[in-house]
Design an enzyme around this catalytic site. Structure first.
Site, short mmCIF file in Angstrom:
data_model
loop_
_atom_site.label_atom_id
_atom_site.label_comp_id
_atom_site.label_asym_id
_atom_site.label_seq_id
_atom_site.Cartn_x
_atom_site.Cartn_y
_atom_site.Cartn_z
CG HIS A 99 -1.64 -1.00 1.96
ND1 HIS A 99 -1.25 -2.13 2.28
CD2 HIS A 99 -3.06 -1.16 1.50
CE1 HIS A 99 -2.12 -3.00 2.74
NE2 HIS A 99 -3.31 -2.54 1.92
CG ASP A 102 1.97 -1.01 3.30
OD1 ASP A 102 1.36 -0.75 4.31
OD2 ASP A 102 1.62 -1.79 2.53
#
Ligand code: XUL
Ligand code: CO
Length: 433
Positions: A99, A102
């Site tokens: 993501h 992240d």
């Protein structure tokens, strides 16, 4: 080089008799099953979020892990990427998934977050160029930050819808740039906490329009990968609109997207929806929307999404059998959406969790492939439906009800029940695992 995994050598296949903990006993990437290398069947991916971003928190306590890359700065993000590619190299995994949140630090504004993402995407691109691992899929985290608390595309506030559109655009751009083979949308907060404050009809319409806009944009930029919805019935929301595969299919049909969007099916989510993993895969295959899987397991007692690494090959063999029946992956893969337990503090824990998960999947795939190749289950299944090959049987499907009814009387039709042979098939199954 970071020194996080410093003493851990690349994991090699040593066979089932090996006593070396740091070896594969079952995952032999070069073993050929059904004419294809195991590595190409399984297409393993490591999830950036669980292994590198999550810090060990649970609803009752915060961080338990200590990692050198935890500073929420560009420097921390680059160190994290260095460590991530070291793990991919150790495991030999061909893919990873991430993501936006992240991989990059959150900025004070959207523009700053986007710049941070672009910088880290260039960094990841350079890593990919000199390492084996490539991007299986990219996605946007539209559930952690407080702005998403009432949803992203389904938020009552149009400004949040706009922010979600900008976020997905930036993540699709990033995925395209990194050559990602899929783009995933998981709607963790696309649902409701209570119907008392929710306009369900409007929210569902907005979710559908949003997905059409995403698909249009993907076409516009020439993204050739698959767009995938990841169903989940609840958690964090009380009810999520992408409840399960069948619900997602109805939603896609409603918005004319059933040929554009497929599903990324997660074991734990299937269990939460009251289904088996293989049921969800078989349903997706039957509907022509099977894309990819998030591999993990749920604790069967706790009733929530525990995202554990798989360790039961007999159970997973049923899932891989359905994947083989569906023709295997095209752009999809086996993404470990799984995390070590919060007491598993060490670098070794992170490596061996993946080694165990990969071995479990390899055993499962091998059993499923042998069974598929030998064909006894398919033969039994075909025999069970053989009546439909008889003359007149298929023609009946085109006839009106009263014509069929007349034929029952005219021909004195009186069906004789036949055994479904479930236990015999279960014994057959046992033989292969
Ligand atoms: C949450 C979950 C997510 C998605 C990606 O349950 O599975 O990690 O896979 O957003
Ligand atoms: Co998932």
């Amino acid at each position: 080089m970071t020194d996080f995994f410093k003493s851990i050598q690349p994991i090699k296949y040593e066979g089932p008799e090996s006593t070396n903990e740091f070896s594969f006993r079952h995952y032999d990437p070069d073993e050929v099953l059904l004419g294809k290398r195991m590595e190409e069947h399984l297409r393993f991916a490591v999830a950036y979020w669980h292994s590198f971003a999550w810090q060990g928190g649970d609803p009752f306590g915060g961080q338990t892990f200590e990692r050198p890359w935890y500073a929420d700065t560009m420097e921390g993000a680059k160190l994290k990427a260095d460590a991530a590619f070291e793990l991919f190299d150790i495991l030999g995994t061909p893919f990873y998934a991430f993501h936006d949140l992240d991989a990059r630090p959150e900025g004070a504004t959207f523009a700053e977050s986007k710049r941070n993402l672009e910088e880290i995407v260039d960094y990841l691109g350079n890593k990919q160029a000199s390492h084996k691992a490539k991007l299986l899929w990219g996605t946007a985290n539209m559930f952690t930050h407080r702005r998403w608390m009432s949803g992203a595309a389904t938020n009552p506030d149009p400004e949040v819808y706009a922010y979600a559109a900008a976020t997905v655009k930036s993540c699709l751009d990033a995925t395209l740039k990194l050559g990602g083979q899929n783009y995933v949308l998981w709607g963790g907060r696309e649902g409701y906490e209570t119907l008392l404050n929710t306009d369900l009809k409007r929210e569902r319409a907005h979710a559908g329009r949003f997905l059409q806009q995403v698909v249009d944009y993907a076409h516009k930029i020439g993204f050739k990968g698959s767009i995938l919805i990841e169903p989940k019935p609840q958690e964090p929301s009380k009810h999520q609109y992408d409840y399960d595969v069948a619900t997602v299919y109805g939603f896609l049909k409603d918005f004319g997207l059933e040929k554009e969007v497929k599903v990324n099916i997660e074991q734990g989510h299937a269990i939460l929806a009251g289904h088996s993993f293989e049921h969800e895969i078989a349903t997706a295959a039957a509907l022509g929307i099977f894309g990819s899987i998030d591999m993990n397991r749920n604790d069967y007692q706790s009733g929530w999404d525990t995202d554990q690494f798989p360790n039961n090959h007999a159970e997973k063999a049923l899932a891989f059998y359905e994947i083989l029946r569906a023709g295997g992956y095209t752009t999809g893969g086996t993404n470990f959406d799984a995390k070590v337990r919060r007491q598993s503090l060490d670098a070794e824990d992170l490596v061996l969790a993946h080694v165990g998960g990969m071995d479990t999947c390899a055993r499962a795939l091998r059993a499923a492939a042998y069974m598929f190749e030998d064909g006894p289950l398919e033969a039994a299944r075909n025999a069970r439906y053989a009546g439909w090959d008889r003359e007149g049987a298929k023609a009946m499907l085109a006839q009106p009800l009263e014509v069929i009814a007349q034929a029952v009387e005219d021909n004195n039709i009186n069906p004789k029940p036949r055994s479904g042979r479930q236990e015999r098939l279960e014994n057959l199954w046992n033989h292969y695992i």
